[in-house]
Scaffold this motif. Structure first.
Motif, short mmCIF file in Angstrom:
data_model
loop_
_atom_site.label_atom_id
_atom_site.label_comp_id
_atom_site.label_asym_id
_atom_site.label_seq_id
_atom_site.Cartn_x
_atom_site.Cartn_y
_atom_site.Cartn_z
N ARG A 9 44.85 33.42 11.49
CA ARG A 9 44.85 31.98 11.61
C ARG A 9 44.26 31.31 10.39
NH1 ARG A 9 42.59 29.59 17.07
NH2 ARG A 9 43.28 27.73 15.97
N GLN A 10 44.95 30.28 9.90
CA GLN A 10 44.44 29.52 8.79
C GLN A 10 43.36 28.57 9.30
OE1 GLN A 10 47.31 27.02 6.86
NE2 GLN A 10 46.43 27.37 4.84
N PHE A 11 42.36 28.31 8.49
CA PHE A 11 41.27 27.42 8.84
C PHE A 11 40.47 27.89 10.05
CE2 PHE A 11 44.69 24.48 7.22
CZ PHE A 11 44.17 24.36 5.95
N SER A 12 40.39 29.21 10.26
CA SER A 12 39.68 29.73 11.43
C SER A 12 38.20 29.35 11.41
CB SER A 12 39.83 31.24 11.53
OG SER A 12 39.36 31.87 10.35
N PHE A 13 37.60 29.32 10.19
CA PHE A 13 36.18 28.94 10.09
C PHE A 13 35.98 27.49 10.53
CE2 PHE A 13 32.73 26.95 7.67
CZ PHE A 13 31.66 27.73 8.09
N LEU A 14 36.85 26.59 10.07
CA LEU A 14 36.74 25.20 10.46
C LEU A 14 37.01 25.00 11.94
CD1 LEU A 14 38.46 23.39 7.44
CD2 LEU A 14 36.04 23.39 8.02
N GLU A 15 37.91 25.82 12.48
CA GLU A 15 38.19 25.74 13.93
C GLU A 15 36.94 26.10 14.73
OE1 GLU A 15 40.62 24.80 15.82
OE2 GLU A 15 42.17 24.38 14.34
N ARG A 16 36.25 27.17 14.31
CA ARG A 16 35.03 27.57 15.02
C ARG A 16 33.94 26.51 14.87
NH1 ARG A 16 36.42 32.64 12.71
NH2 ARG A 16 34.90 32.34 11.04
N ALA A 17 33.80 25.98 13.66
CA ALA A 17 32.78 24.95 13.42
C ALA A 17 33.08 23.69 14.22
CB ALA A 17 32.71 24.64 11.93
N LEU A 18 34.36 23.37 14.37
CA LEU A 18 34.74 22.18 15.12
C LEU A 18 34.39 22.33 16.59
CD1 LEU A 18 36.11 19.43 14.68
CD2 LEU A 18 38.30 20.51 15.21
N GLY A 62 31.75 19.88 18.54
CA GLY A 62 32.27 19.04 19.61
C GLY A 62 33.39 18.15 19.12
N ALA A 63 33.80 17.22 19.97
CA ALA A 63 34.97 16.39 19.67
C ALA A 63 34.65 15.24 18.71
CB ALA A 63 35.55 15.83 20.96
N THR A 64 33.37 14.99 18.43
CA THR A 64 33.02 13.85 17.58
C THR A 64 32.14 14.29 16.41
OG1 THR A 64 31.16 13.37 19.06
CG2 THR A 64 33.22 12.16 19.43
N PRO A 65 32.70 14.94 15.40
CA PRO A 65 31.91 15.33 14.22
C PRO A 65 31.46 14.11 13.44
CG PRO A 65 34.24 15.72 13.85
CD PRO A 65 34.11 15.34 15.29
N GLY A 85 33.20 11.05 8.18
CA GLY A 85 33.28 11.32 6.75
C GLY A 85 32.96 12.75 6.37
N SER A 86 32.57 13.58 7.34
CA SER A 86 32.25 14.98 7.04
C SER A 86 33.52 15.79 6.88
CB SER A 86 31.40 15.58 8.17
OG SER A 86 32.17 15.66 9.37
N VAL A 87 33.36 17.03 6.39
CA VAL A 87 34.50 17.92 6.25
C VAL A 87 35.19 18.14 7.59
CG1 VAL A 87 35.19 20.30 5.74
CG2 VAL A 87 33.61 19.12 4.20
N LEU A 88 34.38 18.32 8.65
CA LEU A 88 34.96 18.54 9.98
C LEU A 88 35.69 17.30 10.48
CD1 LEU A 88 32.24 20.62 11.87
CD2 LEU A 88 34.38 21.40 10.86
N ASP A 89 35.15 16.12 10.17
CA ASP A 89 35.80 14.88 10.57
C ASP A 89 37.16 14.77 9.88
OD1 ASP A 89 36.02 12.25 11.74
OD2 ASP A 89 35.56 11.44 9.76
N ASN A 90 37.20 15.09 8.60
CA ASN A 90 38.47 15.03 7.87
C ASN A 90 39.44 16.10 8.35
OD1 ASN A 90 38.15 12.83 6.02
ND2 ASN A 90 36.62 14.04 4.93
N TYR A 91 38.92 17.27 8.71
CA TYR A 91 39.79 18.32 9.23
C TYR A 91 40.38 17.90 10.58
CZ TYR A 91 41.32 22.77 11.18
OH TYR A 91 42.06 23.77 11.76
N LEU A 92 39.56 17.24 11.41
CA LEU A 92 40.07 16.76 12.69
C LEU A 92 41.15 15.71 12.47
CD1 LEU A 92 39.84 16.77 15.77
CD2 LEU A 92 38.03 15.05 15.59
N LYS A 93 40.97 14.87 11.45
CA LYS A 93 41.99 13.87 11.13
C LYS A 93 43.28 14.55 10.66
CE LYS A 93 38.80 10.13 9.95
NZ LYS A 93 38.20 9.33 8.85
#
Length: 216
Positions: free
Chosen positions: A17-26, A30-33, A36-44
Motif C-alpha cells: 500500500r502506498q502512503f501506509s505510514f500516513l494511513e497509520r498516522a491518520l 483521528g478524523a480531525t488532524p 495545515g499539517s501533513v496529515l490534514d493535507n493528506y486527508l484533503k
C-alpha cells in the motif's frame, strides 16, 4: 566532474500500500488532524481537495505492445522456446521505444520473443518489472524545487522520464540465480543509457479466477 548517483532498488510486491505510514498516522490522529499539517493535507488528498503532481502523459504511454516471456523458476531451453510455455506480457509503446532506441536493450537481453497464438494469456501472471528514471540533461542534471500536491511539503526532484519494462527469464539459464543475473544485466544496460534510478519488482502469481456455474 560530477558522478551520477545510481540507485538500484528491490521493490516490495505490487500490493504494497502506498502512503501506509500516513494511513497509520491518520488513524492515530483521528478524523480531525491539525489544520495545515501533513496529515490534514493528506486527508484533503484522500477527499479530492488536494491533487497529486502530475506531468503530461505522452500519448504513446497509453498504447501497448505485446511480447511473450518465459517466467522465472529455472526454465530449460526447450520449455523457454516452446510457445505454449511462454506467457503474453504488455509494455507501453513509450517504454518500448526507449528500450529499443536510447536504452539499447534488445529482445534477447530482456527475454522477449514475438507473440505466438499458442502463448499463454493468464491474468494471474504479473511479470517481473524494471522501472528506470532517466533525467533530462544526463548525469549532471540538477534537482529543482517543487511543492508536493499531496502533503504540500517542499522537495527537490530532477526532471526526466520514467519507463517500466516487464522482463522474463533468458533461454538456457536454469540455475537458481537467474533472476538476480537478469537484474545485473539489465541494470548495466540501463545505467549505460543514463538511468540514475533503477527499481526491480519481482514476478508474481495471483489466484486464478474461479469458475462459476450458470444461474437458472
Amino acid at each position: 566532474m560530477l558522478k551520477a548517483e545510481i540507485r538500484v532498488y528491490l521493490a516490495m510486491p505490487r500490493n504494497k500500500r502506498q502512503f501506509s505510514f500516513l494511513e497509520r498516522a491518520l488513524k492515530v490522529a483521528g478524523a480531525t488532524p491539525t489544520t495545515g499539517s501533513v496529515l490534514d493535507n493528506y486527508l484533503k488528498y484522500k477527499t479530492g481537495v488536494n491533487k497529486r503532481n502530475g506531468g503530461t502523459i505522452p500519448p504513446d504511454a497509453r498504447k501497448l505492445v505485446s511480447y511473450s516471456l518465459a517466467p522465472f523458476g529455472g526454465p530449460d531451453a526447450s520449455a523457454a522456446t516452446t510457445a505454449s510455455k511462454r506467457y503474453r506480457a504488455n509494455i507501453s509503446k513509450f517504454s518500448n521505444d526507449w528500450r529499443t532506441g536510447g536504452g539499447k536493450i534488445s529482445n534477447a537481453d530482456i527475454g522477449y520473443a514475438l507473440d505466438d497464438p499458442a502463448n499463454q494469456v493468464d491474468a494471474a501472471y504479473y511479470p517481473a518489472q524494471m522501472k528506470v528514471f532517466v533525467p533530462d540533461g544526463g548525469a549532471t542534471a540538477v534537482a529543482q524545487p517543487r511543492i508536493s500536491g499531496i502533503t504540500k511539503r517542499s522537495y527537490k526532484t530532477k526532471v526526466g522520464k520514467s519507463y517500466t519494462l516487464p522482463f522474463g527469464a533468458i533461454v538456457g539459464k536454469d540455475d537458481q540465480n537467474e533472476y538476480r543475473e537478469q537484474m545485473k544485466v539489465l541494470s548495466t544496460k540501463a545505467k549505460g543509457a543514463g538511468a540514475t534510478s533503477i527499481t526491480f519488482v519481482p514476478e508474481e502469481w495471483g489466484s486464478p479466477a474461479k469458475e462459476a456455474t450458470s444461474g437458472t
